[in-house]
Design an enzyme around this catalytic site. Structure first.
Site, mmCIF file in Angstrom:
data_model
loop_
_atom_site.group_PDB
_atom_site.id
_atom_site.type_symbol
_atom_site.label_atom_id
_atom_site.label_comp_id
_atom_site.label_asym_id
_atom_site.label_seq_id
_atom_site.Cartn_x
_atom_site.Cartn_y
_atom_site.Cartn_z
ATOM 1 N N GLY A 10 9.875 6.518 3.833
ATOM 2 C CA GLY A 10 8.749 6.943 3.366
ATOM 3 C C GLY A 10 7.680 6.299 3.939
ATOM 4 O O GLY A 10 7.485 5.079 3.821
ATOM 5 N N ALA A 11 6.683 6.892 4.690
ATOM 6 C CA ALA A 11 5.776 6.639 5.541
ATOM 7 C C ALA A 11 4.375 6.805 4.794
ATOM 8 O O ALA A 11 3.532 7.204 5.460
ATOM 9 C CB ALA A 11 5.747 6.976 6.712
ATOM 10 N N ASP A 35 10.037 9.125 8.058
ATOM 11 C CA ASP A 35 9.722 10.088 6.973
ATOM 12 C C ASP A 35 10.194 11.514 7.690
ATOM 13 O O ASP A 35 10.112 11.712 8.650
ATOM 14 C CB ASP A 35 8.142 9.985 6.920
ATOM 15 C CG ASP A 35 7.807 10.458 5.781
ATOM 16 O OD1 ASP A 35 7.155 9.722 4.948
ATOM 17 O OD2 ASP A 35 7.849 11.750 5.462
ATOM 18 N N THR A 95 5.608 12.506 -11.217
ATOM 19 C CA THR A 95 6.095 12.748 -12.767
ATOM 20 C C THR A 95 6.749 14.430 -12.712
ATOM 21 O O THR A 95 6.468 15.145 -11.950
ATOM 22 C CB THR A 95 5.048 13.063 -13.504
ATOM 23 O OG1 THR A 95 4.125 11.647 -13.391
ATOM 24 C CG2 THR A 95 5.329 13.331 -15.086
ATOM 25 N N LYS A 217 6.996 -3.979 -13.196
ATOM 26 C CA LYS A 217 6.123 -3.220 -12.506
ATOM 27 C C LYS A 217 5.535 -1.957 -13.490
ATOM 28 O O LYS A 217 4.209 -1.886 -13.078
ATOM 29 C CB LYS A 217 7.015 -2.383 -11.288
ATOM 30 C CG LYS A 217 6.202 -1.247 -10.751
ATOM 31 C CD LYS A 217 4.988 -1.758 -9.868
ATOM 32 C CE LYS A 217 4.122 -0.663 -9.309
ATOM 33 N NZ LYS A 217 3.365 -1.156 -8.242
ATOM 34 N N LEU A 224 -2.822 -2.860 -17.248
ATOM 35 C CA LEU A 224 -4.006 -2.903 -16.448
ATOM 36 C C LEU A 224 -4.584 -1.394 -16.833
ATOM 37 O O LEU A 224 -5.725 -1.497 -17.001
ATOM 38 C CB LEU A 224 -3.809 -2.723 -14.821
ATOM 39 C CG LEU A 224 -3.474 -3.980 -14.145
ATOM 40 C CD1 LEU A 224 -2.940 -3.638 -12.528
ATOM 41 C CD2 LEU A 224 -4.484 -5.025 -14.039
ATOM 42 N N CYS A 273 -0.402 5.784 -9.806
ATOM 43 C CA CYS A 273 0.408 4.910 -10.623
ATOM 44 C C CYS A 273 0.007 5.003 -12.036
ATOM 45 O O CYS A 273 0.994 5.002 -12.768
ATOM 46 C CB CYS A 273 0.257 3.333 -10.165
ATOM 47 S SG CYS A 273 1.030 3.503 -8.317
ATOM 48 N N ARG A 343 -5.143 11.250 -5.661
ATOM 49 C CA ARG A 343 -4.205 11.923 -6.726
ATOM 50 C C ARG A 343 -4.601 11.130 -7.878
ATOM 51 O O ARG A 343 -4.978 10.143 -8.118
ATOM 52 C CB ARG A 343 -2.715 10.982 -6.330
ATOM 53 C CG ARG A 343 -2.083 11.490 -5.140
ATOM 54 C CD ARG A 343 -0.813 10.901 -4.944
ATOM 55 N NE ARG A 343 -1.013 9.562 -4.215
ATOM 56 C CZ ARG A 343 -0.162 8.647 -3.562
ATOM 57 N NH1 ARG A 343 1.233 9.359 -3.692
ATOM 58 N NH2 ARG A 343 -0.305 7.597 -2.886
HETATM 59 C C1 UDX Z 1 -2.801 0.115 -9.214
HETATM 60 C C2 UDX Z 1 -2.315 -1.493 -9.461
HETATM 61 O O1 UDX Z 1 -3.669 -2.256 -9.557
HETATM 62 C C3 UDX Z 1 -1.588 -1.870 -8.326
HETATM 63 O O2 UDX Z 1 -1.110 -3.361 -8.542
HETATM 64 C C4 UDX Z 1 -0.349 -1.068 -8.266
HETATM 65 O O3 UDX Z 1 0.665 -1.441 -7.263
HETATM 66 C C5 UDX Z 1 -0.594 0.303 -8.105
HETATM 67 O O4 UDX Z 1 -1.492 0.689 -9.085
HETATM 68 P P1 UDX Z 1 -4.461 1.347 -7.582
HETATM 69 O O5 UDX Z 1 -3.989 2.611 -8.380
HETATM 70 O O6 UDX Z 1 -4.477 1.630 -6.073
HETATM 71 O O7 UDX Z 1 -3.563 0.177 -7.875
HETATM 72 O O8 UDX Z 1 -5.863 1.016 -8.035
HETATM 73 P P2 UDX Z 1 -6.704 0.087 -9.002
HETATM 74 O O9 UDX Z 1 -7.938 -0.792 -8.430
HETATM 75 O O10 UDX Z 1 -5.627 -0.530 -9.929
HETATM 76 O O11 UDX Z 1 -7.508 1.323 -9.794
HETATM 77 C C6 UDX Z 1 -6.719 2.302 -10.574
HETATM 78 C C7 UDX Z 1 -7.855 3.123 -11.280
HETATM 79 O O12 UDX Z 1 -8.561 2.610 -12.483
HETATM 80 C C8 UDX Z 1 -9.141 3.621 -10.347
HETATM 81 O O13 UDX Z 1 -9.313 4.849 -10.521
HETATM 82 C C9 UDX Z 1 -10.364 2.643 -10.605
HETATM 83 O O14 UDX Z 1 -11.281 3.383 -10.391
HETATM 84 C C10 UDX Z 1 -9.772 2.564 -12.159
HETATM 85 N N1 UDX Z 1 -10.663 1.285 -12.728
HETATM 86 C C11 UDX Z 1 -10.051 0.377 -12.251
HETATM 87 C C12 UDX Z 1 -11.640 1.268 -13.656
HETATM 88 O O15 UDX Z 1 -12.098 2.231 -13.819
HETATM 89 N N2 UDX Z 1 -12.140 0.076 -13.925
HETATM 90 C C13 UDX Z 1 -11.606 -0.990 -13.533
HETATM 91 O O16 UDX Z 1 -12.169 -2.056 -14.134
HETATM 92 C C14 UDX Z 1 -10.480 -1.103 -12.733
HETATM 93 P P1 ADP Z 2 3.597 6.290 -2.034
HETATM 94 O O1 ADP Z 2 2.174 6.169 -2.620
HETATM 95 O O2 ADP Z 2 4.430 5.649 -3.132
HETATM 96 O O3 ADP Z 2 3.609 5.738 -0.847
HETATM 97 P P2 ADP Z 2 3.545 8.788 -0.643
HETATM 98 O O4 ADP Z 2 3.574 10.319 -1.276
HETATM 99 O O5 ADP Z 2 2.137 8.551 -0.011
HETATM 100 O O6 ADP Z 2 4.067 7.780 -1.886
HETATM 101 O O7 ADP Z 2 4.597 8.575 0.381
HETATM 102 C C1 ADP Z 2 6.025 9.011 0.144
HETATM 103 C C2 ADP Z 2 6.540 9.459 1.572
HETATM 104 O O8 ADP Z 2 8.071 9.470 1.376
HETATM 105 C C3 ADP Z 2 6.144 10.749 1.873
HETATM 106 O O9 ADP Z 2 5.644 10.946 3.195
HETATM 107 C C4 ADP Z 2 7.457 11.761 2.027
HETATM 108 O O10 ADP Z 2 7.206 12.526 2.883
HETATM 109 C C5 ADP Z 2 8.521 10.608 2.283
HETATM 110 N N1 ADP Z 2 9.659 11.087 1.585
HETATM 111 C C6 ADP Z 2 10.222 11.401 0.633
HETATM 112 N N2 ADP Z 2 11.609 11.877 0.495
HETATM 113 C C7 ADP Z 2 11.916 11.310 1.575
HETATM 114 C C8 ADP Z 2 13.409 11.303 2.344
HETATM 115 N N3 ADP Z 2 14.440 11.532 1.391
HETATM 116 N N4 ADP Z 2 13.334 10.916 3.793
HETATM 117 C C9 ADP Z 2 12.380 10.286 4.230
HETATM 118 N N5 ADP Z 2 10.900 10.610 3.736
HETATM 119 C C10 ADP Z 2 10.898 10.926 2.339
#
Ligand code: UDX
Ligand code: ADP
Length: 459
Positions: A10-11, A35, A95, A217, A224, A273, A343
C-alpha cells in the site's frame, strides 16, 4: 530477529510517507513499498519530486534522500513479500458500501486479500505489521489466515497504528508523541521497536497487547473528532447568543486539563479517518449490544453532519433565501490545509447541498486537481457527471473563481487565502459581496470595513 528487508503493501497517504521516513532513518534496511496501482508507483518513482502522489510538506526531501538508496517503489508485490523479513500492511479500509454493516463497518476485503497473498507466496518466516486502521480483533483474522498455510512458515502479527496527521505527516513521523506497538511475541515487538529506536526515544515507544493497540487507534481518533464536534456544537450556540467561539475556545483551552489543541471551530471535520473510525467504533459497540455507548459516539458524527448542513443553509438564508443561478466561489476543497487529500472533505457536502439549490460554484484549491473534485461529487451520485460539470467550474487561481460571484466561501484554511488581494476580489464580485468563512481564517473586521458582508462560523 534481525530485520534487513521491509516490505510495505500500500503506497498511499500512510504507507508512502511512513516508509520514506523509516528508510531515511534506517539506511541499512532495504524498504520496498508495493502497490497494485501501477500509476501510483510510477508517480512515486518520477523525477519531479513536486509531483509525488501524496502532497506533504517535507516529503520530497525525505524521498530525495532515501529513494534509490534503500527505498524502492514497485509493483512486484509477490517478489517483495517473499524477500521481506517484515511486512507492513498499509492498504485502505474504507467503510463498507454493501451488505451487513453497510455504511458503518470497515471493509476488510483489502486486508484479507493481503493476508491471503502473504500466506500464498511466503517461503520464510515473517513479522506482519498492521498499519492500516482496522477494527479490534482484525489481527486475529490475519493470524488465522496465515496460520493455515500448511507450509510450516511462522508468522508473528503486530499492531502498530499510525497517528500521523496529513499535512504534518513528516513532522509527526520525525517527532511522534508516541509509537504504539501491540503484540504477543516479545522478540517480534523488539524487532519493530528497534526500527523506531533509530530516531524515537525508547520511552516514547509504548507496548501493549494486540487488542489494546487496535482499539487505541480508534479511540484516539474518536476523542479528537469528539473535540471538534464539541466546539462546533458550541459555535452554533455562540452565533445565537453573541458569544465568540474563538474566545470561548481560548478561555477553556487555558485550563490545562482541557488543553488548547483541537478546539478550532470549522465547517466540519473531514479526512479519511475520523468518520470512518467513529462509524467503526459505533458498529463494534452495537455488535456487543452496547447501544448507549454506540449512541454516544454516533452523536459526534451527527453534529458534524449538522455543521456542514448548517453552513450551506446559512449561505442560502443570508443570500435572501435563494442561490438559484447565483455564483458562489469556493476557496479550498481539501479536507484541511497542506494536503491534496479530499476524502470526506466538508467542501464536497456543502457543494452538493448548494448545487441541489441550483447554485453555480467555482472552486479554487491550490493542490486539488479538477478531476478529483468531479470524482468526489460523482461519488455522491446526486447528479450526473455532466450536470456537475455544467454547474461547477474549477479555476486555477482564486481571482478567476471570485470573478462575478455573489458569494465566496472559505472551505479550507490554506494560508495563502489570508494574503489575497481582497480589494481586487471585492471589485470583481457582485454586490453585496458576501463572505462565508467556514474556517474562521480571515480578518473579519478588516473585510467588513472594506465593505464585504462577512459571516464566520461561531460569531
Ligand atoms: C487524524 C488524526 O489527527 C491522526 O492522528 C490520525 O492518524 C488520522 O486522523 P487527519 O485526518 O490527517 O489526522 O487530520 P486532522 O488534523 O486530525 O484533522 C481532521 C479534520 O478535523 C480536518 O478536516 C480538520 O480541518 C478538522 N479539525 C481539526 C477542525 O475542524 N478543528 C480542529 O481544531 C482540528
Ligand atoms: P491510506 O490513507 O490508508 O494510506 P490510500 O487509499 O491512500 O489509504 O492507500 C492505500 C493503497 O493500498 C492504495 O494505493 C491501494 O492501491 C493499495 N492496495 C490496496 N489493496 C492492495 C493489495 N492487495 N496489494 C497492493 N496494494 C494494495
Amino acid at each position: 530477529m534481525e530485520i534487513k528487508k521491509i516490505t510495505c503493501i500500500g503506497a498511499g497517504y500512510v504507507g508512502g510517507p511512513t516508509m520514506s521516513v523509516i528508510a531515511q532513518k534506517n539506511p541499512d534496511i532495504q524498504v520496498t513499498v508495493v502497490d497494485l496501482n501501477a500509476q501510483r508507483i510510477a508517480d512515486w518513482n518520477q523525477d519531479d519530486l513536486s509531483q509525488l502522489p501524496v502532497y506533504e510538506p517535507g516529503l520530497d526531501a525525505v524521498v530525495a534522500e532515501a529513494r534509490g538508496r534503500n527505498l524502492f517503489f514497485s509493483t512486484e508485490v509477490e517478489k517483495a513479500i517473499q524477500e521481506a523479513d517484515m511486512i507492513f500492511i498499509s492498504v485502505n479500509t474504507p467503510t463498507k458500501t454493501y451488505g451487513k454493516g453497510k455504511g458503518q463497518a470497515a471493509d476488510l476485503k483489502f486486508i484479507e486479500l493481503c493476508a491471503r497473498q502473504i500466506a500464498d507466496v511466503s517461503t520464510s518466516s515473517k513479522i506482519i505489521v498492521e498499519k492500516s486502521t482496522i477494527p479490534v480483533r482484525t489481527a486475529a483474522t490475519i493470524k488465522n489466515i496465515l496460520d493455515h498455510t500448511g507450509k510450516g512458515v511462522q508468522f508473528q502479527v503486530l499492531s502498530n497504528p499510525e497517528f500521523l496527521a496529513e499535512g504534518t505527516a513528516i513532522r509527526d513521523l520525525h517527532h511522534p508523541d508516541r509509537i504504539l506497538i501491540g503484540g504477543e511475541n516479545p522478540e517480534a515487538i523488539q524487532a519493530l521497536k528497534k526500527i523506531y529506536e533509530a530516531w524515537v526515544p525508547s520511552e516514547r515507544i509504548i507496548t501493549t497487547n494486540l487488542w489494546s493497540s487496535e482499539l487505541s487507534k480508534l479511540v484516539a481518533n474518536a476523542f479528537l473528532a469528539q473535540r471538534v464536534s464539541s466546539i462546533n456544537s458550541i459555535s452554533e450556540l455562540c452565533e445565537a447568543t453573541g458569544a465568540n467561539v474563538d474566545e470561548v475556545a481560548n478561555a477553556i483551552g487555558q485550563d490545562s486539563r482541557i488543553g488548547s489543541k483541537f478546539l478550532k471551530a470549522s465547517v466540519g471535520f473531514g479526512g479519511s479517518c475520523f468518520q470512518k473510525d467513529l462509524l467503526n467504533l459505533v458498529y463494534i459497540a452495537r455488535s456487543y449490544n452496547l447501544h448507549a455507548v454506540a449512541d454516544y459516539w454516533d452523536q459526534v458524527i451527527k453534529i458534524n453532519d449538522h455543521q456542514k448542513t448548517r453552513f450551506a443553509e446559512k449561505i442560502i438564508q443570508t443570500m435572501y433565501n435563494t442561490v438559484n443561478g447565483k455564483k458562489i466561489a469556493f476557496l479550498g476543497w481539501a479536507f484541511k490545509k497542506d494536503t491534496n487529500d479530499t476524502r470526506e472533505s466538508a467542501a464536497i457536502y456543502v457543494a452538493d447541498h448548494l448545487l441541489e439549490e441550483q447554485a453555480e460554484i467555482s472552486v479554487y484549491d491550490p493542490k486539488v486537481l479538477d478531476v478529483q473534485i468531479y470524482k468526489d461529487l460523482d461519488y455522491l451520485a446526486t447528479r450526473t457527471l455532466e450536470e456537475n460539470k455544467s454547474l461547477l467550474q474549477v479555476e486555477t487561481n482564486p481571482y478567476d473563481a471570485a470573478a462575478g460571484a455573489h458569494g465566496l466561501a472559505i472551505l479550507t484554511e490554506w494560508d495563502e487565502f489570508k494574503d489575497l488581494d481582497w480589494a481586487k476580489i471585492k471589485t470583481q464580485m457582485k454586490k453585496p459581496a458576501f463572505i462565508f468563512d467556514g474556517r474562521k481564517l480571515l480578518d473579519g473586521k478588516k473585510l467588513t470595513e472594506m465593505g464585504f458582508v462577512y459571516y464566520a462560523i461561531g460569531e
